[in-house]
Design a protein around this motif. Sequence first.
Motif, short mmCIF file in Angstrom:
data_model
loop_
_atom_site.label_atom_id
_atom_site.label_comp_id
_atom_site.label_asym_id
_atom_site.label_seq_id
_atom_site.Cartn_x
_atom_site.Cartn_y
_atom_site.Cartn_z
N LEU A 379 0.83 -1.27 -0.01
CA LEU A 379 -0.14 -0.02 0.05
C LEU A 379 0.87 1.24 -0.01
O LEU A 379 2.10 1.12 0.38
CB LEU A 379 -0.85 -0.05 1.30
CG LEU A 379 -1.63 -1.23 1.37
CD1 LEU A 379 -2.50 -1.18 2.49
CD2 LEU A 379 -2.56 -1.43 0.40
N VAL A 444 -7.22 -5.41 -2.17
CA VAL A 444 -7.11 -4.10 -1.76
C VAL A 444 -8.05 -3.15 -2.22
O VAL A 444 -8.44 -3.25 -3.41
CB VAL A 444 -5.52 -3.70 -2.32
CG1 VAL A 444 -4.85 -2.25 -2.22
CG2 VAL A 444 -4.27 -4.58 -1.65
N LYS A 449 -3.76 1.68 -3.04
CA LYS A 449 -2.73 0.98 -3.67
C LYS A 449 -1.63 1.73 -4.04
O LYS A 449 -1.65 2.97 -4.15
CB LYS A 449 -3.29 0.47 -5.18
CG LYS A 449 -3.47 1.64 -6.26
CD LYS A 449 -3.93 1.10 -7.51
CE LYS A 449 -4.31 2.26 -8.55
NZ LYS A 449 -4.70 1.79 -9.76
#
Length: 465
Positions: A379, A444, A449
């Motif tokens: 992330l 995700v 992202k």
Amino acid sequence: MSKKVRDFLRKVKGTISDYGMISAGDKVLIAVSGGPDSMALLRSLDLLKEELDITLHIAHLDHRFRGEESAEDARFVAETAHRLEIPITIEEIDVPKFIEERGLSEEEGARRVRYEFLNRTADAVRASKIALGHTADDQAETVLMRLIRGSGTRGLSGIPPVRSGRFIRPLIRIGRKEIEEFLLELGQDYRIDSTNLKPIYIRNRIRLELVPLLARYNPNISSVLARTGEILAAEDELLSQIADDELTERLSERGQGYVRFSIVGFEGLHVALRRRIVRRAIEMAKGNLLGIDLSHISSVLQMISGEKPNAEVDLPGVRVEKRYSQLVATVHPREDKPRYEYRLDLPGEVVIPEAGVRLIAEVRDERPELPVSEEIAVLDLERLSSPLIVRNRRPGDRFRPLGMKGSKKLKDFLIERKVPIEERDKVPILISDGEIAWVVGYRVDERFKMRDETRRFAVIWIERL
């Protein structure tokens, strides 16, 4: 043995044979109240026991509804058992108190206590079958009662001759008049339940008022109704089997309190089949059909045929959802489902015992070279707010699955990923400042992202415990 007795026994044997009620070597527990029906059942099975190669045991419940009259019934049945040399179990239960404590009707409370007693006694004496004294007249009254209340073919099929492979009704084709003549031929006394002579229950009113009225139009009305019930039972069994086979072909997933099946081409099926499939799916998910009627089934069919690709309808005890080409039936979520919530520092780690995992978080200044895996999330650290929260799902949760422009209900996402209903409340959800950053182990969120311009990275992975 007189001709009337022989004819009566031949009819009983025919019913036992047609429905495969009894096998050689069975021990049969006979429910005997002392009334004419149960006494006819007792005497007929006693006369047939050697031919059928069975052993008998009598069960009598003193429900204490009628005071001394109930006690007299118990004494009468005990004396009969002693005379016939058949072992007996008598139990006294305060059914009025049971009903009051549970807020049940007299009929429902008495029925529940009676069946619990019979099952318990059968287990204790190791009886493989429990014989009940329902007759063709009981069958006719049941068909009429359900017709008045409103019912489909299953309800109008009346009382099943065999239920659960254990309960059997050898007198289900024999009328009350034949029973009285049989007992008269044997010189067998019986008890009369005085409450059966009072129109205080709907079944009594049907027996005492409606059936005699209908008999003016057809003297054989009881036989006709009983035969109608038998015909409908056979046809209902066939249609149910066809529906079960079709549902099995379409079944995508089944778990505890959860059923999912394909509705591709569903509209092409006959409406009777569609109703049964939906009804059966609800029964599989819910465990019963309490509170479910035709209006509920119709609302589900309307939803299926509607234009909306996603829709849902809440029914008593179950929710039915249309999800594109799938129909999902789930029991209503419990209000007391356990919630969990943990803190995850960056860097840091946290154990989630409810999910059986440990989450480990690292901070990296270089773009990590890692294998593509749903068990690892990379992330954009600058988009995250530390500390992170790891919790299970909450009502109304939404997120933007990686690769999608719009948002999606978390519930819909888990359904589409075919996560079993019993597992959905265990799935860890990574939260950053109130927003879902990662559905752990699945996807995700697009907003968190890593991008080409990302300079610092949060790497979080799952370690199974």
